[in-house]
Every structure is written in C-alpha cells, then in structure tokens.
Design a protein around this motif. Structure first.
Motif, PDB file in Angstrom:
ATOM      1  N   ASN A  31      16.363  -6.547 -10.246  1.00  0.00           N
ATOM      2  CA  ASN A  31      15.773  -7.872 -10.394  1.00  0.00           C
ATOM      3  C   ASN A  31      15.519  -8.142 -11.880  1.00  0.00           C
ATOM      4  O   ASN A  31      14.653  -7.517 -12.497  1.00  0.00           O
ATOM      5  CB  ASN A  31      14.458  -7.966  -9.607  1.00  0.00           C
ATOM      6  CG  ASN A  31      13.931  -9.394  -9.545  1.00  0.00           C
ATOM      7  OD1 ASN A  31      13.781 -10.061 -10.562  1.00  0.00           O
ATOM      8  ND2 ASN A  31      13.655  -9.861  -8.335  1.00  0.00           N
ATOM      9  N   VAL A  32      16.283  -9.067 -12.444  1.00  0.00           N
ATOM     10  CA  VAL A  32      16.184  -9.313 -13.889  1.00  0.00           C
ATOM     11  C   VAL A  32      14.973 -10.155 -14.255  1.00  0.00           C
ATOM     12  O   VAL A  32      14.655 -10.305 -15.446  1.00  0.00           O
ATOM     13  CB  VAL A  32      17.472  -9.985 -14.430  1.00  0.00           C
ATOM     14  CG1 VAL A  32      18.659  -9.043 -14.315  1.00  0.00           C
ATOM     15  CG2 VAL A  32      17.754 -11.302 -13.707  1.00  0.00           C
ATOM     16  N   PHE A  33      14.278 -10.696 -13.238  1.00  0.00           N
ATOM     17  CA  PHE A  33      13.057 -11.453 -13.509  1.00  0.00           C
ATOM     18  C   PHE A  33      11.847 -10.528 -13.619  1.00  0.00           C
ATOM     19  O   PHE A  33      11.051 -10.633 -14.554  1.00  0.00           O
ATOM     20  CB  PHE A  33      12.815 -12.489 -12.405  1.00  0.00           C
ATOM     21  CG  PHE A  33      13.932 -13.482 -12.246  1.00  0.00           C
ATOM     22  CD1 PHE A  33      14.289 -14.330 -13.290  1.00  0.00           C
ATOM     23  CD2 PHE A  33      14.637 -13.576 -11.052  1.00  0.00           C
ATOM     24  CE1 PHE A  33      15.316 -15.239 -13.147  1.00  0.00           C
ATOM     25  CE2 PHE A  33      15.659 -14.482 -10.900  1.00  0.00           C
ATOM     26  CZ  PHE A  33      16.006 -15.316 -11.953  1.00  0.00           C
ATOM     27  N   ILE A  69      23.029  -3.141  -7.616  1.00  0.00           N
ATOM     28  CA  ILE A  69      23.571  -4.495  -7.537  1.00  0.00           C
ATOM     29  C   ILE A  69      22.975  -5.299  -8.689  1.00  0.00           C
ATOM     30  O   ILE A  69      21.755  -5.514  -8.749  1.00  0.00           O
ATOM     31  CB  ILE A  69      23.214  -5.158  -6.184  1.00  0.00           C
ATOM     32  CG1 ILE A  69      23.683  -4.277  -5.019  1.00  0.00           C
ATOM     33  CG2 ILE A  69      23.816  -6.552  -6.097  1.00  0.00           C
ATOM     34  CD1 ILE A  69      25.178  -4.022  -4.989  1.00  0.00           C
ATOM     35  N   VAL A  70      23.818  -5.721  -9.622  1.00  0.00           N
ATOM     36  CA  VAL A  70      23.343  -6.433 -10.813  1.00  0.00           C
ATOM     37  C   VAL A  70      24.148  -7.717 -10.995  1.00  0.00           C
ATOM     38  O   VAL A  70      25.251  -7.852 -10.456  1.00  0.00           O
ATOM     39  CB  VAL A  70      23.455  -5.551 -12.082  1.00  0.00           C
ATOM     40  CG1 VAL A  70      22.767  -4.210 -11.874  1.00  0.00           C
ATOM     41  CG2 VAL A  70      24.897  -5.350 -12.495  1.00  0.00           C
ATOM     42  N   PRO A  71      23.615  -8.666 -11.762  1.00  0.00           N
ATOM     43  CA  PRO A  71      24.372  -9.901 -12.022  1.00  0.00           C
ATOM     44  C   PRO A  71      25.600  -9.629 -12.890  1.00  0.00           C
ATOM     45  O   PRO A  71      25.647  -8.657 -13.651  1.00  0.00           O
ATOM     46  CB  PRO A  71      23.366 -10.780 -12.776  1.00  0.00           C
ATOM     47  CG  PRO A  71      22.034 -10.117 -12.607  1.00  0.00           C
ATOM     48  CD  PRO A  71      22.295  -8.669 -12.415  1.00  0.00           C
ATOM     49  N   ALA A 302      18.484  -3.746 -20.942  1.00  0.00           N
ATOM     50  CA  ALA A 302      19.842  -4.007 -21.428  1.00  0.00           C
ATOM     51  C   ALA A 302      20.588  -4.935 -20.481  1.00  0.00           C
ATOM     52  O   ALA A 302      21.330  -5.837 -20.921  1.00  0.00           O
ATOM     53  CB  ALA A 302      20.591  -2.698 -21.597  1.00  0.00           C
ATOM     54  N   ILE A 303      20.393  -4.746 -19.170  1.00  0.00           N
ATOM     55  CA  ILE A 303      21.044  -5.621 -18.194  1.00  0.00           C
ATOM     56  C   ILE A 303      20.482  -7.032 -18.285  1.00  0.00           C
ATOM     57  O   ILE A 303      21.225  -8.021 -18.189  1.00  0.00           O
ATOM     58  CB  ILE A 303      20.896  -5.030 -16.780  1.00  0.00           C
ATOM     59  CG1 ILE A 303      21.782  -3.776 -16.646  1.00  0.00           C
ATOM     60  CG2 ILE A 303      21.272  -6.053 -15.709  1.00  0.00           C
ATOM     61  CD1 ILE A 303      21.514  -2.955 -15.415  1.00  0.00           C
TER      62      ILE A 303
END
Length: 576
Positions: A31-33, A69-71, A302-303
């Motif tokens: 979760n990048v948020f 699972i990444v964007p 980094a992601i």
C-alpha cells in the motif's frame, strides 16, 4: 452513457453483486499510501481495480502465490527518442521492466520536425499498451545560439492541449527567457496552467537565487540535481525532485542522501536519456528502485517514489497505486530487495509473464512519417580551425556526466591552423547545421574521447540535432558525416578511411524503423568499432557526443554557431 455504465459495473463488483473480470488471490499488497504490506484479493473490472478484500467470483483467477503486488512503475521524465526507437517499440522494452507509464518530452523530434513530430509520437504511442503522457516542449529552439529545424511558439503548442495524453509543459530549458520575462515563454506557462498542467523545470547549474525565478512563474519540478545539496535546495523551494539515473546522467547515488522518511514523498525517479543497450542490460525505473534499495532506501519508500510520487507530481489521479478506482497497472514481485518482476499487468491484462511478452499485445501498426531532408554542403575547407595563438579553450568531456570542463591548454598550430594531437587527446569536434542549409559549421577542440585513428559522427545532437562529429583527421570526419547524410540520418564509426559500423535513423535522423533487437546488435558493433579506434572506456561515446552540443548545460559546448561558454551564456573564441 458508456462511462456511466462502466462505473455501474465497477460498483456492482466492489460490493459483490457481480463477478470481476480478474481476481488476484494470495498476494501481499504494498500500500503506497500507508506504507503497509498486507494480504488481500485484488478485483479488476474493465481495466480498473474495483476492490481490495475477499473476492471469489471472476472470469479469471490469478494465484500470486505469496508474491508482492505493487503498482506499475512510472518514469517521471524521459525522452523516448534517446532510445532511438518510436514509442510503440519503446513499450516492448519498458513493460518487461515493470514500467507501465512514462511522462515524456518529445522535444528531440520537435526540434527537427515541429508539431508534426509531436503528433507522430502521440499517434505511434496509441498503438501500444504503454501509457505515454506528453509534456509539450517549451524550448523549440532550446536557445537562440544554434539552428534547429522548427520553432514552436505558444500559439503553436496551444491546440495540442486538446489531446487527452498532453498533460503540461516540458522542461523549461531557456532560463534566461524566464528570468527576463519574455512574453512568449510566459504565455506557454500560462497556457499550461490554464489546462491544469504541471510545468517542468530544468535547473542545471542554477543557484538557489536563480531557482526563485522558476518558482515565481509556477515551475514546480526539476530533474537536474547532481548532488544531495542541489536536491535539498529544490526540495526546500517546494519542488518535486526527480532523481535521475540514465546512460550519461548518472546522478542517483549522489542525490539519494537527500531522501529521508520525512521528505521522501516529494521525490520520484526518472531516466531522462537512456539507450537501448543500457535499458536491456540494467533496466529502467526498476533499476533506479533496486539501486535505491541497495543504498539504504526502505523498499516500500523506493516503490512509492517509483509510483504514487510520480503520479502525484504530474497530477495523474488514476495511476500509481493498488487501490479501488485506480487503473489496474500491476507488478508481481518475487521479493522487494531485488525487485524481481514475474508478471506485469496493464489495464488488467497480463502483458508480460516470467519476462516473456504477450506479443499479441504488441502487434506493430505502422504510423507514417515524412522526415525532413538533411541539408548541408560541407567541404573539407569548412573543417579548418584557424587560431591566432597556440593556447586554446578546450571542451573537457567528463565520462557519465552531462557537464563538461572548461580547459585552457597548449595546442599545436601549424601556419595558424589547429593540428590534432592524439598524444594529448586533443581532437577536432565539428557541428554541421543540417535542417535549413545555412552553411553554419562550428569547429572546436575536445578532450576525453581518446580516438587514435578515425572518427565518429551522429545526427543525434541535443537539442537542435544538427550533425556532430569528432575525430583524429579531417578526412575521417568528412567521411563519417557524408555517410550518415546518405543514410538519411544515423550514427557511424570510421576507421582509417573506411566505415566500420553504422546505424540508420531515418525517422528525423533520430529513430530507427528496426526492432530494438536489431538496434542492440548495431549498437554492439558500433561500440566494438569505437574501441578499435580508441582506448577510452567507461562511458557511451555516442550519447556523450550528442550532449556536447547542448548549450543549456555547463560548461563548454559546441553548436553550429561556435564555442559556447555557459558561465557567460555566450560564445567565445576557441583561441585564447
């Protein structure tokens, strides 16, 4: 009504009233948020993520087997032309590297062919799965100190904002025009803001005081930091900072210390200019992510820098995250440390699995383009460099840097004419205007290429893309220039009076019509041929040469009008 129906379908899937097109199960979602990693299913409908949770009905179920699972990764600033392929072919290289979106500035082809060049890039990109967003070139020509093929005023750019993939104004390289308040430059900025776009900066060599001029007119990004201090100057000024790692501009390790847990949300990654062979050997933004992690940046951070930060920077609200309402651009990573990609999804469809492309997604559609002719009447007499003394201003090429040194050295002049010295690595450099047949030829001296017996020449010469050549004799320089002229544009290496290797670039003298695999082979032959005529190593000679004509980056550069001194922002004589 079609869009309304699509939204109704997505809502029905999100609350389990209908089946999804695809459900990814057993994945560990980054979760990048929030910066968290947790288990959950990802439901996809019509190319968009419609829910994170537990979903058991779908036309297709994909088992992630515990992978992350990444964007999809986003390149925040890249010039497609530097890879010497059109966007559709560029996509074949980038998608296996996990790059699903790029933000590009097509000012290379625009400087040759104007608005028609930009339209060609947009049309070609539309034939591939890769999303290519365009920042309109702000500086065509880049400066008044060289001749290029076209001029794009604010009125020429304005109609292009109607295209859905045009999202702002690209790197404003002509800083003096900003500082002086030139009306047309400011009108370009006003037009970009009117259409809701971001305005990119180009702060190479600018002081903190100079940055104020950029900020005063609304420029909010920069990709030209070469040190952590420069990156911090831009950050403190309120800019988004793009950390660059390309073929020549390798600045990531020097700028990375500026990134902290508190400020990382203002940093993203870009490649700017990267050749096909480096993309294939190292990767693209996935390489930036790996390099950042290997040098102390938290993997999730980094992601974030490679995804949501870049999307936020460019005001792209539907990409950059694995969350409901976001485009289903998704990567499967075996682990976070090495960023090993096993699967790439674009708009909910698998386009790469285990490094193998689904080639049906990349079927080639030819987009026609009429390249402007190469026009010049160069003779051997034009290559003569007359000097009044035996001391000269010399361009000091710096490997893997866009910057050069301003050297003052003793040279050999016979009857007032400069003589190449391979012993001192003082070679002749030539820039020939190729767009309008003006007859302008710039001749200078460069150090660093180490050529002993031969020459190299190319029609890729940032940003006006005239012909640039360097060599140990006028005859070899002349042969190399004549050969790429006959090709209709390209790169050539000449070894003792014979063409040893070449690459044709018939699209505007910048792009090949061949698949990237063939280009890679040609580049290998060109590099082998260069090493036959030079012992210099550790840098790409062709891309390096192409940047020695760019006067908006320090210190000494050569254009078709002469030797340019960035510190004075004007021309100087070669002789001292």
């Amino acid at each position: 009504m079609r869009k309304v129906k699509q939204l109704q379908e997505r809502v029905a899937v999100s609350d389990l009233r209908a089946a999804a097109d695809v459900v990814i199960k057993n994945g560990r979602i980054v979760n990048v948020f929030s910066g968290e990693i947790y288990d959950g299913d990802v439901a996809i409908k019509s190319g968009y993520i419609v829910g994170i949770g537990e979903f058991n009905e779908a036309a297709e179920m994909i088992d992630a087997n515990g992978q992350f699972i990444v964007p999809g990764f986003i390149d925040a600033h890249v010039h497609v032309e530097s890879a010497m392929v059109p966007p559709s072919e560029f996509a074949r290289v980038l998608l296996p590297n996990g790059v699903t979106t790029i933000v590009t500035d097509p000012h290379e082809i625009a400087n040759v062919a104007g608005a028609k060049g930009i339209e060609f890039m947009l049309d070609d990109a539309a034939t591939s799965p890769l999303d290519m967003y365009v920042m309109l070139p702000s500086s065509v020509p880049a400066t008044p100190f060289e001749h290029n093929g076209a001029t794009l005023a604010a009125s020429d750019l304005r109609p292009l904002y109607q295209h859905e993939k045009v999202i702002g104004l690209a790197e404003v390289m002509d800083f003096p025009s900003v500082a002086a308040g030139h009306a047309d430059m400011l009108q370009k900025i006003v037009d970009a803001e009117k259409h809701g776009g971001r305005i990119d900066g180009h702060g190479a060599g600018l002081s903190k005081a100079d940055l104020n001029n950029y900020l005063a007119v609304g420029i909010r990004t920069d990709h030209e930091s070469t040190t952590a201090d420069e990156a911090m100057d831009r950050l403190r000024a309120g800019m988004f900072v793009m950390l660059r790692e390309g073929t020549v501009g390798r600045d990531l390790l020097q700028t990375l210390p500026a990134v902290t847990a508190k400020n990382s949300h203002r940093f993203c990654f870009c490649t700017d200019d990267k050749l096909i062979d480096d993309l294939l050997e190292e990767g693209s933004i996935n390489y930036n992510v790996r390099l950042a992690i290997a040098n102390g940046i938290d993997p999730v951070t980094a992601i974030q820098m490679a995804t949501i930060n870049a999307a936020t920077c460019h005001k792209l609200p539907r990409i950059g995250a694995v969350a409901a309402g976001y485009q289903a651009d998704i990567l499967f990573l075996r682990d976070l440390e090495t960023v090993t990609i096993t699967k790439v999804m674009k708009r909910g469809q698998v386009v790469v699995a285990d490094g193998i492309r689904e080639e049906s997604r990349f079927e080639k559609t030819e987009v026609p383009f009429a390249s402007p002719a190469i026009r010049h009447t160069l003779t051997l007499a034009d290559l003569e460099l007359r000097l009044a003394s035996e001391k000269a201003n010399v361009i000091g090429m710096q490997p893997n840097s866009l910057f050069t040194e301003h050297l003052v050295e003793q040279i050999v002049a016979r009857d007032g004419v400069f003589q190449v010295s391979t012993e001192n690595d003082q070679l002749k450099m030539v820039v020939v205007e190729r767009h309008k047949g003006t007859g302008c030829v710039g001749v200078g001296i460069v150090k660093g290429f180490g050529i002993q017996h031969g020459a190299i020449a190319t029609t890729v010469a940032h940003d006006s893309h005239n012909i640039v050549a360097v060599g140990s004799s006028d005859a070899d320089i002349m042969l190399a220039i004549r050969h790429i002229t006959e090709l209709g544009g390209g790169i050539a290496v000449v070894h003792d009076g014979k063409v040893a290797a070449d690459l044709a670039l018939p699209i505007a003298g910048l792009l090949s019509v061949e698949p990237y695999e063939q280009i890679q082979k040609r580049l290998e032959l060109l590099n082998h041929a260069f090493h036959d005529i030079s012992a210099a190593e550790g840098f790409d000679p062709f891309l390096t040469l192409s940047f020695l004509t760019l006067p908006v980056i320090p210190q000494l550069k050569l254009t078709d009008q002469g030797l340019f001194d960035f510190s004075r922002f004007g021309f100087i004589e070669v002789g001292v």
